[in-house]
Design a protein around this motif. Structure first.
Motif, PDB file in Angstrom:
ATOM      1  N   ASP A   1       0.959  -1.381  -0.137  1.00  0.00           N
ATOM      2  CA  ASP A   1       0.025   0.265   0.143  1.00  0.00           C
ATOM      3  C   ASP A   1       1.320   1.302   0.284  1.00  0.00           C
ATOM      4  OD1 ASP A   1      -2.542  -1.423  -0.644  1.00  0.00           O
ATOM      5  OD2 ASP A   1      -2.276  -1.488   1.959  1.00  0.00           O
ATOM      6  N   ARG A   2       2.069   1.182   0.370  1.00  0.00           N
ATOM      7  CA  ARG A   2       2.796   2.193   0.813  1.00  0.00           C
ATOM      8  C   ARG A   2       3.468   3.042   0.035  1.00  0.00           C
ATOM      9  NH1 ARG A   2       5.409   6.190   3.877  1.00  0.00           N
ATOM     10  NH2 ARG A   2       7.773   5.747   3.574  1.00  0.00           N
ATOM     11  N   PHE A   3       3.960   1.420  -1.305  1.00  0.00           N
ATOM     12  CA  PHE A   3       5.031   1.682  -2.051  1.00  0.00           C
ATOM     13  C   PHE A   3       4.298   1.577  -3.381  1.00  0.00           C
ATOM     14  CE2 PHE A   3       7.904   0.721   1.473  1.00  0.00           C
ATOM     15  CZ  PHE A   3       8.901   2.230   1.619  1.00  0.00           C
ATOM     16  N   GLY A   4       3.266   0.498  -3.369  1.00  0.00           N
ATOM     17  CA  GLY A   4       2.978   0.034  -4.884  1.00  0.00           C
ATOM     18  C   GLY A   4       3.578  -0.818  -5.449  1.00  0.00           C
ATOM     19  N   PHE A   5       4.525  -1.620  -4.627  1.00  0.00           N
ATOM     20  CA  PHE A   5       5.128  -3.075  -5.397  1.00  0.00           C
ATOM     21  C   PHE A   5       5.259  -3.539  -3.974  1.00  0.00           C
ATOM     22  CE2 PHE A   5       7.894   0.593  -5.375  1.00  0.00           C
ATOM     23  CZ  PHE A   5       8.619   0.281  -4.432  1.00  0.00           C
ATOM     24  N   PRO A   6       5.436  -5.074  -4.847  1.00  0.00           N
ATOM     25  CA  PRO A   6       6.005  -6.416  -3.248  1.00  0.00           C
ATOM     26  C   PRO A   6       7.362  -6.061  -2.864  1.00  0.00           C
ATOM     27  CG  PRO A   6       5.937  -7.119  -4.881  1.00  0.00           C
ATOM     28  CD  PRO A   6       5.194  -5.621  -5.942  1.00  0.00           C
ATOM     29  N   PHE A   7       7.317  -6.293  -1.107  1.00  0.00           N
ATOM     30  CA  PHE A   7       8.518  -5.903  -1.214  1.00  0.00           C
ATOM     31  C   PHE A   7      10.071  -7.425  -1.549  1.00  0.00           C
ATOM     32  CE2 PHE A   7      10.831  -8.056   2.931  1.00  0.00           C
ATOM     33  CZ  PHE A   7      11.828  -7.118   2.981  1.00  0.00           C
ATOM     34  N   ILE A   8      10.885  -6.893  -2.272  1.00  0.00           N
ATOM     35  CA  ILE A   8      11.173  -8.017  -2.283  1.00  0.00           C
ATOM     36  C   ILE A   8      12.790  -8.183  -1.779  1.00  0.00           C
ATOM     37  CG2 ILE A   8      12.633  -8.891  -4.296  1.00  0.00           C
ATOM     38  CD1 ILE A   8      10.330  -7.219  -5.932  1.00  0.00           C
ATOM     39  N   LEU A   9      13.290  -9.239  -1.293  1.00  0.00           N
ATOM     40  CA  LEU A   9      14.480  -9.592  -0.734  1.00  0.00           C
ATOM     41  C   LEU A   9      15.528 -10.396  -0.690  1.00  0.00           C
ATOM     42  CD1 LEU A   9      16.225  -8.466   2.075  1.00  0.00           C
ATOM     43  CD2 LEU A   9      15.183  -9.850   3.284  1.00  0.00           C
ATOM     44  N   ALA A  10      16.421 -10.719  -1.103  1.00  0.00           N
ATOM     45  CA  ALA A  10      17.347 -11.962  -1.254  1.00  0.00           C
ATOM     46  C   ALA A  10      17.203 -13.027  -0.086  1.00  0.00           C
ATOM     47  CB  ALA A  10      18.388 -11.464  -2.096  1.00  0.00           C
ATOM     48  N   VAL A  11      16.364 -14.022   0.063  1.00  0.00           N
ATOM     49  CA  VAL A  11      16.877 -14.635   1.322  1.00  0.00           C
ATOM     50  C   VAL A  11      17.310 -15.506   1.399  1.00  0.00           C
ATOM     51  CG1 VAL A  11      14.328 -13.942   1.647  1.00  0.00           C
ATOM     52  CG2 VAL A  11      14.749 -16.319   0.288  1.00  0.00           C
ATOM     53  N   LYS A  12      17.939 -16.361   0.635  1.00  0.00           N
ATOM     54  CA  LYS A  12      19.333 -17.309   1.121  1.00  0.00           C
ATOM     55  C   LYS A  12      20.108 -16.859   1.593  1.00  0.00           C
ATOM     56  CE  LYS A  12      21.883 -20.346  -2.318  1.00  0.00           C
ATOM     57  NZ  LYS A  12      22.190 -20.669  -3.668  1.00  0.00           N
ATOM     58  N   GLY A  13      20.434 -17.505   2.757  1.00  0.00           N
ATOM     59  CA  GLY A  13      21.500 -17.736   4.135  1.00  0.00           C
ATOM     60  C   GLY A  13      20.716 -16.511   4.645  1.00  0.00           C
ATOM     61  N   LYS A  14      19.038 -16.005   4.869  1.00  0.00           N
ATOM     62  CA  LYS A  14      18.491 -15.617   5.514  1.00  0.00           C
ATOM     63  C   LYS A  14      17.486 -16.101   6.012  1.00  0.00           C
ATOM     64  CE  LYS A  14      19.217 -11.024   4.368  1.00  0.00           C
ATOM     65  NZ  LYS A  14      20.633 -11.749   3.296  1.00  0.00           N
ATOM     66  N   THR A  15      17.513 -16.228   7.477  1.00  0.00           N
ATOM     67  CA  THR A  15      16.685 -16.262   8.942  1.00  0.00           C
ATOM     68  C   THR A  15      15.105 -15.492   8.174  1.00  0.00           C
ATOM     69  OG1 THR A  15      16.315 -15.469  11.025  1.00  0.00           O
ATOM     70  CG2 THR A  15      18.260 -17.643  10.519  1.00  0.00           C
ATOM     71  N   LYS A  16      13.810 -16.371   9.131  1.00  0.00           N
ATOM     72  CA  LYS A  16      12.992 -15.717   9.404  1.00  0.00           C
ATOM     73  C   LYS A  16      12.878 -13.994  10.035  1.00  0.00           C
ATOM     74  CE  LYS A  16      11.072 -18.956  12.903  1.00  0.00           C
ATOM     75  NZ  LYS A  16       9.514 -19.941  12.645  1.00  0.00           N
ATOM     76  N   GLN A  17      13.803 -14.245  11.165  1.00  0.00           N
ATOM     77  CA  GLN A  17      13.272 -12.162  12.109  1.00  0.00           C
ATOM     78  C   GLN A  17      14.421 -12.001  11.084  1.00  0.00           C
ATOM     79  OE1 GLN A  17      14.640 -16.224  12.711  1.00  0.00           O
ATOM     80  NE2 GLN A  17      12.949 -17.062  14.447  1.00  0.00           N
TER      81      GLN A  17
END
Length: 494
Positions: free
Chosen positions: A110-126
């Motif tokens: 709603d704030r930016f008009g596109f989805p949140f994107i993050l390269a999640v490889k090696g990252k935890t849900k936290q």
């Protein structure tokens, strides 16, 4: 897995099918990349594909961003996205966690008009949750550009999953960067106990009530080439991030030694940033010594007050490399540096070559002041991490062994001194393969030769230059020395 030769020889349709999923639901990027062949390396291919996106108009870039799924969603997505989110644990969210991710993702859209994107490889849900909260505070244009950067990172990870550069002739070059003087202090680390006791040292372990380490981190990999050649920072891990990574992981380290901490951090780095190919970590201990305390009418050792101690410094070095999914320790050694020892008598230096260049007099009983750097390597590197404390060799023990041998030996030269120190260390610790020395002669110059009524003399600092030696004592040397000692003892008994 495909090689660069495979990709360069494919027709456009096959290449598009092979690389079509690298950018989410956007096979047009792979199709256009066919005209940019040949690809010389994985990094070259990635640079050309991201270049196509960077050259596209704003509307096309926005469309690419919108093709990516929300993180943590249960909606249909590409197979690559499914695997990436599963590896980050997003497929195992508790109901409350899922609802929180859904709410934050909707707020972000709603704030930016596109989805949140993050390269999640090696990252935890936290990690992902924390990043989402932080980026909700950004401006739209900054988030638009960050979304593209994350897409480029995702593409690099996906390319690495399907392409091997094995067998290619790579130009050998020096290419690395890193962070030095990363100071980290930890209180109440797990104590080091259960070390092997030796006659030459009273060292029995470390309380680790306060621990300090000065870390240097150096990383490398072909993925970083564009940052040098093109100024493209898409895959650059900022050195400030390296600093924070090292310091925060000291909190989660559950071991007892600097060697073990470096091993732990190296694996965490390479697991988190899969485009890193190699890492070198150097950790120099910052020692603290418990101070005296007068408690209950008795002088004892304080459990709370410590001071920086020791002239010498102990250090550990670890080099690790990644080959596909395997992390290999290429080198590990420990060392004690700048150990300064002086023996006031019982040292000689005679019988050396004397010619027209020689001005040094022979001396049958001189003071000897040496600086020593001593390093040691384990046959099994796991012993360095003190998982079995009885097989761990502490720098304090090496220090005490060196001073004991110096005390015992009638020293004909520094060369002979370091040889016997090395042999003694290897005799006491058969789990080591070798001991290496860098030594310097800093013996004082005599100012007053005779003092009436005293056997003492007056000295001053030696004039430069100084002499030095380098030598490695091997397991074979120690075994030969032990055999000579055994034979000598047998002769005396006879």
């Amino acid at each position: 897995m495909f090689t660069m030769d495979d990709l360069n020889q494919m027709d456009t349709q096959t290449l598009t099918g092979t690389l079509g999923s690298i950018f989410e639901h956007s096979s047009w990027i792979a199709e256009r990349s066919a005209a940019l062949r040949p690809f010389s390396s994985l990094s070259d291919l990635h640079r050309k594909m991201t270049g196509i996106v960077k050259a596209a108009d704003r509307e096309t870039q926005l469309d690419l961003i919108k093709k990516h799924p929300q993180l943590g969603t249960k909606k249909t997505m590409s197979g690559d996205s499914v695997r990436e989110q599963q590896n980050a644990g997003l497929n195992k969210l508790e109901q409350q966690e899922y609802e929180e991710f859904l709410k934050l993702n909707e707020h972000y859209y709603d704030r930016f008009g596109f989805p949140f994107i993050l390269a999640v490889k090696g990252k935890t849900k936290q990690d992902i949750h924390q990043a989402l909260l932080a980026r909700l505070e950004s401006e739209r244009e900054m988030e638009f550009q960050q979304a593209l950067i994350e897409i480029y990172r995702i593409a690099r990870f996906r390319l690495a999953d399907i392409i091997t550069e094995k067998g290619e002739t790579q130009m050998k070059r020096t290419m690395s960067y890193g962070k030095g003087n990363v100071f980290a202090y930890r209180t109440f680390l797990k104590p080091l106990t259960g070390v092997k006791q030796i006659p030459e040292s009273s060292f029995a372990g470390r309380s680790n009530t306060v621990v300090g380490v000065d870390v240097t981190c150096e990383i490398g990999g072909e993925a970083f080439l564009p940052s040098f050649t093109d100024g493209d920072n898409t895959l650059v891990v900022a050195t400030d991030s390296m600093k924070n990574f090292i310091q925060r992981h000291l909190a989660s380290y559950e071991g007892t030694t600097t060697e073990g901490f470096l091993h732990y951090v190296a694996h965490r780095f390479l697991d988190t940033y899969s485009h890193m190919d190699k890492i070198t970590l150097t950790g120099e201990d910052i020692p603290f010594e418990a101070m005296p305390a007068y408690e209950e009418k008795e002088l004892s050792t304080s459990r709370l007050v410590f001071r920086r101690s020791r002239n010498e410094r102990s250090r550990s070095v670890l080099k690790a490399e990644r080959t596909e999914d395997t992390i290999t320790i290429k080198e590990q050694y420990s060392e004690i540096m700048d150990l300064q020892l002086v023996k006031v008598s019982g040292n000689s230096f005679v019988g050396f070559i004397r010619d027209e260049y020689t001005t040094l007099p022979e001396d049958g009983n001189r003071p000897l002041f040496v600086y020593l750097n001593i390093s040691w390597q384990y046959e099994n590197t796991n012993d360095a991490y003190a998982s079995d404390p009885a097989r761990y060799v502490a720098a304090e023990q090496v220090r005490d062994l060196a001073s004991t041998v110096f005390h015992e030996l009638e020293t004909p030269s520094i060369q002979n001194l370091i040889y016997h120190i090395g042999c003694r260390i290897l005799m006491r610790f058969p789990q080591l393969t070798d001991v290496s020395f860098q030594s310097q002669n800093h013996t004082w110059d005599t100012v007053v030769e005779e003092i009436p009524g005293s056997k003492g003399k007056v000295y001053t600092e030696p004039r430069p230059p100084f002499g030095f030696q380098r030598f490695t004592v091997t397991r074979e040397d120690a075994e030969k020395e032990k055999q000579k000692n055994d034979e000598a003892i047998g002769t005396l008994k006879a």
